[in-house]
Enzyme design. Sequence first.
Site, short mmCIF file in Angstrom:
data_model
loop_
_atom_site.label_atom_id
_atom_site.label_comp_id
_atom_site.label_asym_id
_atom_site.label_seq_id
_atom_site.Cartn_x
_atom_site.Cartn_y
_atom_site.Cartn_z
N ASP A 172 0.86 -1.27 -0.04
CA ASP A 172 -0.11 0.02 -0.15
C ASP A 172 0.75 1.43 0.20
O ASP A 172 0.27 2.48 -0.15
CB ASP A 172 -0.96 0.03 1.27
CG ASP A 172 0.02 0.27 2.42
OD1 ASP A 172 1.03 -0.31 2.55
OD2 ASP A 172 -0.48 1.09 3.28
N TYR A 268 10.80 4.62 0.63
CA TYR A 268 11.78 3.81 1.09
C TYR A 268 13.35 3.81 0.46
O TYR A 268 14.23 3.43 0.94
CB TYR A 268 11.23 2.36 0.96
CG TYR A 268 10.13 2.06 2.19
CD1 TYR A 268 10.48 1.39 3.28
CD2 TYR A 268 9.05 2.55 1.97
CE1 TYR A 268 9.57 0.98 4.02
CE2 TYR A 268 7.96 2.05 2.85
CZ TYR A 268 8.15 1.51 3.99
OH TYR A 268 7.27 1.24 4.74
#
Length: 445
Positions: A172, A268
């Site tokens: 997600d 990330y």
Amino acid sequence: MTLKKQSIVVAGGGSTFTPGIVMMLLENLDKFPIRSLKFYDNDKERQKQIADATEVIIKERAPEIEFKATTDPEEAFTDVDFVMAHIRVGKYAMREKDEKIPMKYGVIGQETCGPGGIAYGMRSIGGVVEIIDYMEKYSPDAWMLNYSNPAAIVAEATRRLRPDSKIINICDMPVGIELRMAEVLGLESRKEMDVRYYGLNHFGWWTDIRDKEGNDLMPKLIDWVKEHGYITPKELEGASEEEPSWEYTFGKAKEVQWLDPDTLPNTYLKYYFYPQDEAEHSDINYTRANEVMDNREKHVFSECNRISNIKTAEDAKLVADDHASYIVDLARAIAYNTKERMLLIVPNHGAIENFDAEGMVEVPCIVGSQGPEPMTQGSIPRFQKGLMEQQVAVEKLVVDAWITGSYQKLWQALTLSRIVPNARVAKQILDDLIEANEDFWPVLK
């Protein structure tokens, strides 16, 4: 047209994310009707807290749905259409170790990246494969929608260990970032955007974003992100509801974006581009695991216990999660052949021309009753290709190590990770992780 009612089992019924899935399912019964909802977990007491509250919620809002919670695989997986899986082998106690052990050596510990992600992956593989086997034994026509982390390692493992299984691995994080993009653009929904994106899980880039009329939205977003990251206009005005670690992450995205100013990055990537910054910014005595246990976990369980005690959910403070909406959209696409366009983790098989054909990549797919059909993204630049080749090698070596019980392969995986500075540190971290995970990992030789 009357839509067929579906039967669902949530594997990981004791997860703090389970109430969000339940709330989203109940909000979408007109689009995705349900006849049966089951929870499955191997921790009966933890699951019971979530299940007792869910029973109250369903009785009030959708009493026609049959609900049960169980620790028995046959009862859980018999007669289901979808398995929605988000298990955490070792729970948050082990996540805390994943984060704190690397930090002893000046290396960032994180749930899905670097040593922490590798440790979690070594725990997750067996648990996810076990759930696939239960599904195929008791409901062989069902689909498993897997949200269990670390998704990249789990996806590689299921590709190799259960290549013919009906499993789709999802994440997600792109959804969460696209919600922020929509807010920056002044759009009501991220679904007003058509995106092109490629990468690995937690390791990718948006290359094109347009509205439904075909207008290019990238220039405005790039101008915003290079200055503010993914911090939204409201948050800049002081209206943030995010936990401190996420505020920092969304702001740090601007420094990640500078590496390739023509694209927009997954947040990330900060762990791979600035690992020393992340280690210095972190507190070994209070990591993300502690933050989650002190915030989301306490909130979810206290609210569930309150609901079950007063026997009503009229003023429930449980809300549908972003990732829950994604799972519902995916299930709908398969159940009713909606041909939804979604970002999914799939075998490359030419979706990215100049990349490992067997690498598990994250790309837009058209989803129907037969599962995902990846959309081709063409060739990718050398910068991204080099980064992705290194990272996919890490993921493959981890799975090699799990399958063969090889210490050497896992040491190589840690050494190859951009987050770890050298092979000596990789070995020190590995030896500590082996000791911490003796109840979860296969024996390494």
